[in-house]
Design a protein around this motif. Sequence first.
Motif, short mmCIF file in Angstrom:
data_model
loop_
_atom_site.label_atom_id
_atom_site.label_comp_id
_atom_site.label_asym_id
_atom_site.label_seq_id
_atom_site.Cartn_x
_atom_site.Cartn_y
_atom_site.Cartn_z
N GLU A 1 -15.58 -8.27 -11.86
CA GLU A 1 -16.81 -8.69 -12.49
C GLU A 1 -16.61 -9.23 -13.89
OE1 GLU A 1 -19.20 -5.27 -12.68
OE2 GLU A 1 -17.98 -4.21 -14.21
N ALA A 2 -17.89 -9.93 -14.22
CA ALA A 2 -17.77 -10.64 -15.57
C ALA A 2 -18.38 -9.63 -16.66
CB ALA A 2 -18.44 -11.69 -15.45
N ASP A 3 -17.73 -9.53 -17.68
CA ASP A 3 -18.45 -9.02 -18.87
C ASP A 3 -19.30 -9.70 -19.64
OD1 ASP A 3 -17.33 -6.39 -18.51
OD2 ASP A 3 -15.72 -6.60 -19.90
N ALA A 4 -20.25 -9.00 -20.61
CA ALA A 4 -21.29 -10.01 -21.32
C ALA A 4 -20.68 -10.95 -22.00
CB ALA A 4 -22.02 -9.12 -21.96
N ASP A 5 -19.36 -10.71 -22.86
CA ASP A 5 -18.79 -11.69 -23.48
C ASP A 5 -17.75 -12.63 -22.75
OD1 ASP A 5 -16.57 -10.19 -22.50
OD2 ASP A 5 -15.71 -9.50 -24.43
N GLY A 6 -18.03 -12.82 -21.58
CA GLY A 6 -17.12 -13.87 -20.71
C GLY A 6 -15.94 -13.33 -20.09
N TRP A 7 -15.55 -12.38 -20.84
CA TRP A 7 -14.05 -11.81 -20.11
C TRP A 7 -14.18 -11.33 -18.82
CZ3 TRP A 7 -9.50 -9.89 -23.03
CH2 TRP A 7 -9.17 -10.96 -24.37
N LEU A 8 -13.40 -11.08 -18.20
CA LEU A 8 -13.31 -10.64 -16.80
C LEU A 8 -12.93 -9.08 -16.67
CD1 LEU A 8 -12.00 -13.57 -14.53
CD2 LEU A 8 -14.55 -12.94 -15.20
N ASP B 1 -2.69 -15.57 -14.13
CA ASP B 1 -1.34 -14.94 -14.67
C ASP B 1 -1.24 -13.23 -14.29
OD1 ASP B 1 -0.18 -17.17 -15.66
OD2 ASP B 1 -1.34 -16.79 -17.54
N LEU B 2 -2.52 -12.56 -14.53
CA LEU B 2 -2.62 -11.41 -14.36
C LEU B 2 -2.48 -11.03 -12.61
CD1 LEU B 2 -3.02 -8.30 -14.74
CD2 LEU B 2 -5.59 -9.02 -14.80
N VAL B 3 -3.32 -11.67 -11.84
CA VAL B 3 -3.51 -11.98 -10.51
C VAL B 3 -1.93 -12.04 -9.76
CG1 VAL B 3 -4.52 -12.88 -8.41
CG2 VAL B 3 -6.03 -12.55 -10.32
N THR C 1 0.91 -1.05 -0.04
CA THR C 1 -0.05 -0.01 0.04
C THR C 1 0.90 1.24 -0.12
OG1 THR C 1 -0.18 -0.08 2.39
CG2 THR C 1 -2.01 -1.28 1.22
N GLY C 2 2.14 1.12 -0.16
CA GLY C 2 2.99 2.22 -0.07
C GLY C 2 3.44 2.46 -1.58
N GLY C 3 4.52 3.56 -1.43
CA GLY C 3 5.24 3.94 -2.94
C GLY C 3 4.48 4.49 -3.81
N ASP C 4 4.79 4.38 -5.25
CA ASP C 4 4.14 4.93 -6.25
C ASP C 4 3.27 4.07 -6.92
OD1 ASP C 4 5.51 7.28 -5.92
OD2 ASP C 4 7.35 6.41 -6.99
N GLN C 5 2.11 3.48 -6.03
CA GLN C 5 1.27 2.39 -6.73
C GLN C 5 0.43 3.04 -7.60
OE1 GLN C 5 -0.65 0.08 -3.99
NE2 GLN C 5 1.35 -0.32 -2.87
N VAL C 6 0.11 2.13 -8.67
CA VAL C 6 -1.10 2.41 -9.68
C VAL C 6 -2.24 1.73 -9.65
CG1 VAL C 6 0.74 3.84 -11.13
CG2 VAL C 6 -0.05 1.38 -11.70
N ALA C 7 -3.39 2.01 -10.11
CA ALA C 7 -4.53 1.34 -9.95
C ALA C 7 -4.83 1.22 -11.73
CB ALA C 7 -5.57 1.97 -9.44
N VAL C 8 -5.15 -0.02 -11.89
CA VAL C 8 -5.57 -0.40 -13.34
C VAL C 8 -6.82 -0.98 -13.52
CG1 VAL C 8 -4.77 -1.63 -15.48
CG2 VAL C 8 -3.14 -0.42 -14.05
N LEU C 9 -7.61 -0.66 -14.59
CA LEU C 9 -8.70 -1.22 -15.03
C LEU C 9 -8.67 -1.99 -15.98
CD1 LEU C 9 -11.78 -1.78 -14.55
CD2 LEU C 9 -12.28 0.24 -15.60
N VAL C 10 -8.50 -3.37 -16.07
CA VAL C 10 -8.21 -4.04 -17.09
C VAL C 10 -9.28 -5.32 -17.45
CG1 VAL C 10 -7.04 -5.44 -15.20
CG2 VAL C 10 -6.48 -5.60 -17.87
N ARG C 11 -9.26 -5.46 -18.67
CA ARG C 11 -10.29 -6.67 -19.21
C ARG C 11 -9.53 -7.76 -19.50
NH1 ARG C 11 -14.47 -7.52 -22.24
NH2 ARG C 11 -13.12 -7.95 -24.09
N VAL C 12 -9.86 -9.18 -19.08
CA VAL C 12 -8.74 -10.31 -19.29
C VAL C 12 -9.60 -11.30 -19.38
CG1 VAL C 12 -8.83 -10.87 -16.74
CG2 VAL C 12 -6.84 -11.57 -17.97
N ASN C 13 -8.87 -12.21 -20.20
CA ASN C 13 -9.33 -13.67 -20.73
C ASN C 13 -9.45 -14.46 -19.54
OD1 ASN C 13 -9.66 -16.41 -21.71
ND2 ASN C 13 -8.47 -15.65 -23.72
N PRO C 14 -10.48 -15.09 -19.31
CA PRO C 14 -10.55 -15.86 -18.12
C PRO C 14 -9.26 -17.10 -17.67
CG PRO C 14 -12.53 -15.52 -18.94
CD PRO C 14 -11.84 -15.13 -20.02
N ALA C 15 -9.15 -17.46 -19.28
CA ALA C 15 -7.97 -18.47 -18.86
C ALA C 15 -6.65 -17.71 -18.56
CB ALA C 15 -7.80 -19.09 -20.41
#
Length: 335
Positions: A267-274, A255-257, A237-251
Motif C-alpha cells: 500500500e502507499a503511505d501518505a508521503d508517497g513511499w510504499l 530492487d526490493l521486489v 514457502t519452506g525453511g526459516d523464512q521471515v516476514a518483513v514490513l518495510v517502507r521503500v522509496n518507489p524508485a
Amino acid sequence: MRADRLVSLVLLLRQHGRLSAPALARELEVSTRTVLRDIEALSSAGVPVYAERGRHGGFALLPGFQTELTGLNHDEALALLVAGSRRGAQAFGLGAALASAMRKVVDALPESYRATAAGAAQRLLIDPETDLLARRQVAEEVPDTIVAEIRSAVFAGHKLRIHYAAAGQAPTWRTVDPIGLVTVRDQGYLLATRAGTDRTYRLSRVLAAEELAEPAQRPDRVDLDQAWQERSTRFRTGGDQVAVLVRVNPARREDLVGTALAIVAEEADADGWLRLEVTFQDARHAEWALWQLATNAEALAPQWLRSSLRDRAAAVTTCYELVPEVDYRDLDVTE
C-alpha cells in the motif's frame, strides 16, 4: 562423431570461403593434424576442397559447390540463430553441438537470405554476461562427461546414480529417477524423484554420475514448467523464512521486489513511499536485502531486524569517524 565433424568442416569452408588449418582446428576443437586428415578424407570422398599456398592461404571449396541441406526462410533461421545465442546449451554440455547446429542453420538458408540473417542475428543480444551495473553473471562450470551421463539417463528413462555434495554436507552417493533438466540464469538443475519424493539437484554439485540400466520410475509425460513452478513454490514457502514490513522509496521498489521471495501486501503511505510486507528466505537474506537499499528503505518490523541494521550502520559510522588531519610536512622523517 567423425562424420559430424566432416560436415562441420565443409560448412565452415562454405561460410568463410577460406580458412587455415589452425583456424579450422580451433573451430572444431581438434588438433591441426586431425584437420589435415579430415581434409584428405573429404578429397578422397569427392568433395572439391583444395589448398591455397602463401601467407594468406588455407583450404577452400571450389566455387559453386553445394551441400544437400534443405532451406529455411529468413525469419525461421533468424529465430534459431537468436535462440542459439542463449547460454542454456552450455549448462547442459551441448555447447559444441549447438555451434555445429548453428553452422548448419546458416548453410541451410538460400543464398539471398544467408548474409542478411547472420547479420540480423548479430544485432540481437540475449542474456549478456553483465548487466548495466557491470554485475557479472557467472555461469557454473560442470564437466561435460558428468552432464552427458545425466542427460543420457534423462532421455533414455533410466535410473541414475549421482555423487552429490549438498550445501554444508559431505558428498554421498544416491540413486534417483531423473525427470528432466532445467536451466535458470545459467545454473543447471536436475529434477528427479528419490524413493517417490520430489528432489531438485544443482548440476554444479554433482561430482560424478552413472547411468544405470534399470528403468526409471516416472510418468511417460511431464510438464517441466509446471513441475518447476511447484518446486519453486515449495522452496519459497519452506525453511526459516521471515516476514518483513518495510517502507521503500518507489524508485527502488523493483530492487526490493527482485530480492524478496514474495510480496504479501502493498500500500502507499501518505508521503508517497510504499509500505510492503515481504518474505525473505531467512534472517541473513532479509538483512542483506535491506542493507543494499541504504536510506531508500526502512525496515519497520520485526524489531530484531531494525536493531541489526542499526548496529551495522553504527559500526560503519565508527569505522569512518573523522580523524585530525596530519600535515606530513611537520613530520621529522630524518634519522
